[in-house]
Design an enzyme around this catalytic site. Structure first.
Site, PDB file in Angstrom:
ATOM      1  N   HIS A 187      38.909  53.450  46.315  1.00 11.76           N
ATOM      2  CA  HIS A 187      37.926  53.409  47.405  1.00 11.76           C
ATOM      3  C   HIS A 187      37.069  54.657  47.455  1.00 11.76           C
ATOM      4  O   HIS A 187      35.918  54.607  47.877  1.00 11.76           O
ATOM      5  CB  HIS A 187      38.615  53.132  48.734  1.00 11.76           C
ATOM      6  CG  HIS A 187      38.920  51.672  48.892  1.00 11.76           C
ATOM      7  ND1 HIS A 187      40.171  51.167  48.729  1.00 11.76           N
ATOM      8  CD2 HIS A 187      38.104  50.626  49.121  1.00 11.76           C
ATOM      9  CE1 HIS A 187      40.121  49.855  48.865  1.00 11.76           C
ATOM     10  NE2 HIS A 187      38.882  49.497  49.107  1.00 11.76           N
ATOM     11  N   GLU A 428      40.718  37.371  46.942  1.00  9.68           N
ATOM     12  CA  GLU A 428      41.110  38.587  46.225  1.00  9.68           C
ATOM     13  C   GLU A 428      42.601  38.600  45.905  1.00  9.68           C
ATOM     14  O   GLU A 428      43.133  39.622  45.495  1.00  9.68           O
ATOM     15  CB  GLU A 428      40.693  39.834  47.002  1.00  9.68           C
ATOM     16  CG  GLU A 428      41.146  39.887  48.436  1.00  9.68           C
ATOM     17  CD  GLU A 428      40.607  41.117  49.182  1.00  9.68           C
ATOM     18  OE1 GLU A 428      40.175  42.089  48.553  1.00  9.68           O
ATOM     19  OE2 GLU A 428      40.647  41.081  50.425  1.00  9.68           O
ATOM     20  N   ASP A 452      40.623  43.837  43.989  1.00  6.63           N
ATOM     21  CA  ASP A 452      42.009  43.462  44.296  1.00  6.63           C
ATOM     22  C   ASP A 452      42.473  42.285  43.452  1.00  6.63           C
ATOM     23  O   ASP A 452      43.627  42.234  43.031  1.00  6.63           O
ATOM     24  CB  ASP A 452      42.163  43.149  45.790  1.00  6.63           C
ATOM     25  CG  ASP A 452      42.353  44.420  46.594  1.00  6.63           C
ATOM     26  OD1 ASP A 452      43.136  45.282  46.151  1.00  6.63           O
ATOM     27  OD2 ASP A 452      41.701  44.576  47.645  1.00  6.63           O
ATOM     28  N   ARG A 462      45.395  49.541  41.325  1.00  8.23           N
ATOM     29  CA  ARG A 462      44.023  50.007  41.090  1.00  8.23           C
ATOM     30  C   ARG A 462      43.885  51.520  41.296  1.00  8.23           C
ATOM     31  O   ARG A 462      42.889  52.106  40.920  1.00  8.23           O
ATOM     32  CB  ARG A 462      43.039  49.250  41.991  1.00  8.23           C
ATOM     33  CG  ARG A 462      43.293  49.436  43.456  1.00  8.23           C
ATOM     34  CD  ARG A 462      42.537  48.435  44.302  1.00  8.23           C
ATOM     35  NE  ARG A 462      41.203  48.877  44.657  1.00  8.23           N
ATOM     36  CZ  ARG A 462      40.451  48.265  45.563  1.00  8.23           C
ATOM     37  NH1 ARG A 462      40.881  47.172  46.161  1.00  8.23           N
ATOM     38  NH2 ARG A 462      39.270  48.711  45.858  1.00  8.23           N
ATOM     39  N   CYS A 499      31.854  40.241  45.336  1.00 12.63           N
ATOM     40  CA  CYS A 499      31.497  41.520  45.961  1.00 12.63           C
ATOM     41  C   CYS A 499      32.338  42.674  45.432  1.00 12.63           C
ATOM     42  O   CYS A 499      32.184  43.803  45.871  1.00 12.63           O
ATOM     43  CB  CYS A 499      31.598  41.426  47.482  1.00 12.63           C
ATOM     44  SG  CYS A 499      33.273  41.150  48.052  1.00 12.63           S
TER      45      CYS A 499
HETATM   46  C1  PEP Z   1      37.751  43.916  46.362  1.00  9.09           C
HETATM   47  O1  PEP Z   1      38.982  43.933  46.487  1.00  9.09           O
HETATM   48  O2  PEP Z   1      37.170  43.586  45.302  1.00  9.09           O
HETATM   49  C2  PEP Z   1      36.889  44.314  47.475  1.00  9.09           C
HETATM   50  C3  PEP Z   1      35.589  44.125  47.427  1.00  9.09           C
HETATM   51  O3  PEP Z   1      37.474  44.917  48.543  1.00  9.09           O
HETATM   52  P1  PEP Z   1      37.996  46.441  48.529  1.00  9.09           P
HETATM   53  O4  PEP Z   1      37.505  47.066  47.250  1.00  9.09           O
HETATM   54  O5  PEP Z   1      37.437  47.106  49.719  1.00  9.09           O
HETATM   55  O6  PEP Z   1      39.452  46.260  48.571  1.00  9.09           O
HETATM   56 MG    MG Z   2      39.876  44.173  48.441  1.00  8.81          MG
END
Ligand code: PEP
Ligand code: MG
Length: 538
Positions: A187, A428, A452, A462, A499
């Site tokens: 993140h 996800e 995810d 991750r 996304c």
């Molecule tokens: C994802 O998991 O791809 C996502 C967009 O959400 P985050 O990266 O905030 O977990």
């Molecule tokens: Mg996510």
């Protein structure tokens, strides 16, 4: 000149002074003490020092932020006088031969646990104040300096940074991040891309305090950090900077043009944002909507839950700025690497598989409904869609929709205007992907969170920098799931987007188009480059 290399997170050139962030671990001596009186004296004097520090902080907060926010500091000052806490420490010091720092640490943890388990959200939120005050006291008792703040434009060099570390820094002063750990999908990396901060992870740089204040430059294209760059390097980096600027300029002509291939295939290019501060970048880069508003950042870097009004103001600002283009807001996805202490979340063996996102919201329904009410109110000012994160089963989505209906009714019962919300989900987890046929009957849309989905499908954390060689973001298993998700969405007549960070991977764009994806949502700075690429496709 010295140079260190790592993996690039966001390209670009940055200049600043090196700022080496070493998080101080508090060395607490747990061996018995032979001087209870001395330890007790040290403790009472640490209370006085902490109170002085907090008084200063109170005045500063009142002046710079406001009286209401300053009260948070006052609450902590009151805790310093709490009889139960003082008695607990005294007992450990006088009767248990504990050293003052060890006693504070133990009582702090006990009180933290007690508060974190309370029903009342306000009282539960005090757990983080207790953790804060205990850390302040132990830092004083062990003579540790824990303060960290940027004072000049900086290239921040650290072991690793959590999203809340990043949020706590003055963003205007962060020129670049260089971390020894960290992965390109974390993140903090995502935040760096949204904020357009050239960054490098897994850098081979030592955390050497002698680097502090040295002239630093980061080349986010090659993933190299330079300390005291020589004239030749400086010249090359300046040249690269010019090329970057020219490239950025050449994309300007694409603003206002549709994202469509030569054969007429259209796809919506939306933006991922972390908060209202990113709205200008969304508009500057001519996004066709917002495909992911990570609402959890509203909840982080603070001491208490954001209220309905504050959230409403943020969501309304996004809805209004986008002038009728769709804004997809994801409900709170806290937990795992995104932490806020006041939530009082338990420590877990496997946080990514633990208590996060919708799993918390479906327990803390009042907190969840506060967010949902804010979202319904914002929907009266634009085209707002909401998606629920970390869904694995149909019942979870049904329950989310029930709570959404309750939140809406609570507003209309009071005569407060509520708009319409499209209610969709993030796909996800492999479970959700494999159940898209069933979920499509209940969801208005799917947005694939590939970050995810990749970690759960490949069983690769991750956050773990050591596993990146196994992290095949184009793994056939993922591509099968991606194909299936789009197909099941379209069979049910709903739209599907992506996304996660993979949406910005230009080598996958053709595949996503042929799978039939309707939308790709990426960091604002990637939009025009992708539009160029798509418009050049057959
Ligand atoms: C994802 O998991 O791809 C996502 C967009 O959400 P985050 O990266 O905030 O977990
Ligand atoms: Mg996510």
């Amino acid at each position: 000149m010295e140079q260190f290399s790592g993996k690039t997170v966001f390209p670009g050139i940055a200049w600043g002074k090196a700022c080496v962030l070493v998080k101080q671990a508090l060395a607490i001596d747990t061996s018995p003490s032979s001087d209870p009186d001395g330890e007790w004296k040290a403790f009472t004097s640490s209370i006085k020092t902490a109170d002085d520090q907090l008084e200063e902080l109170y005045e500063k907060t009142k002046k710079e932020v406001g009286e209401e926010e300053a009260l948070i500091v006052d609450v902590q000052r009151m805790m310093l006088q709490d009889d139960d806490f003082l008695e607990g420490v005294e007992n450990l010091v006088r009767n248990g031969s504990s050293r003052a720092a060890a006693a504070v640490d133990r009582m702090g943890k006990e009180f933290y646990e007690q508060f974190a388990a309370l029903e009342d959200p306000y009282m539960r939120a005090r757990a983080s104040d207790i953790a804060d005050i205990a850390r302040r006291l132990t830092a004083i008792l062990t003579g540790t300096d824990t303060a960290f703040s940027l004072t000049k434009p900086s290239v921040v060099i650290a072991e690793d940074l959590s999203p809340s570390d990043t949020l706590a820094m003055d963003k205007k002063l962060i020129r670049a991040f260089v971390t020894r750990q960290g992965s390109t999908n974390s993140h903090t990396a995502i935040l760096a891309r949204i904020l357009k901060i050239p960054s490098i992870v897994q850098a081979s740089v030592p955390l050497n305090k002698n680097f502090e204040g040295k002239a630093a430059a980061v080349d986010g294209h090659t993933g190299i950090l330079y300390l005291e760059p020589d004239a030749e390097t400086e010249k090359n980096l300046k040249k690269q900077e010019e090329t970057d600027r020219a490239e950025e300029k050449s994309l300007e002509v694409l603003k206002g043009l549709p994202t469509v291939t030569k054969s007429g295939k259209k796809i919506e290019l939306a933006a991922n944002i972390g908060g209202v501060e990113d709205l200008q970048a969304v508009l500057d880069n001519d996004a066709e909507g917002i495909g992911l508003f990570r609402s959890e950042f509203l909840y982080m870097g603070r001491n208490d839950y954001p209220g309905e009004e504050e959230q409403f103001a943020a969501y309304k600002a996004a809805a209004e700025a986008l002038k009728g283009k769709r804004v997809v807001i994801r409900t709170l996805d806290i937990g795992a690497d995104k932490q806020a202490e006041y939530f009082g979340l338990p420590e877990e063996e496997n946080p990514a598989l633990g208590y996060r996102a919708i799993r918390i919201c479906l327990d803390r329904t009042e907190m969840f409904k506060t967010q949902l009410r804010a979202l319904y109110r914002a929907a009266a000012f634009g085209k707002v869609a909401v998606m629920f994160p970390m869904i694995t089963s149909v019942w979870e989505l049904r329950r989310c929709k029930e709570l959404a209906a309750e939140a809406k009714k609570e507003l209309t019962d009071k005569g407060i205007s509520a708009g319409e919300l499209e209610l969709g989900i993030m796909v996800e987890t492999p479970a959700a992907a494999l159940c898209t046929e069933e979920l499509a009957k209940e969801a208005a849309f799917f947005s694939v969170g590939t970050n995810d989905l990749t970690q759960y499908t490949l069983a690769i954390d991750r956050q773990n920098a050591h596993l990146e060689k196994y992290l095949d973001t184009h793994h056939p298993a993922l591509l099968k799931l991606l194909g299936m998700i789009a197909e099941n969405a379209h069979k049910a007549g709903i739209w599907a987007g992506i996304c996660g960070e993979l949406a910005a991977d230009g080598t996958m764009t053709k595949t996503f188009l042929s799978m039939g994806y309707d939308e790709l949502s990426v960091s604002p700075s990637f939009i025009l480059g992708l539009r160029k690429q798509i418009r050049e496709m057959a």
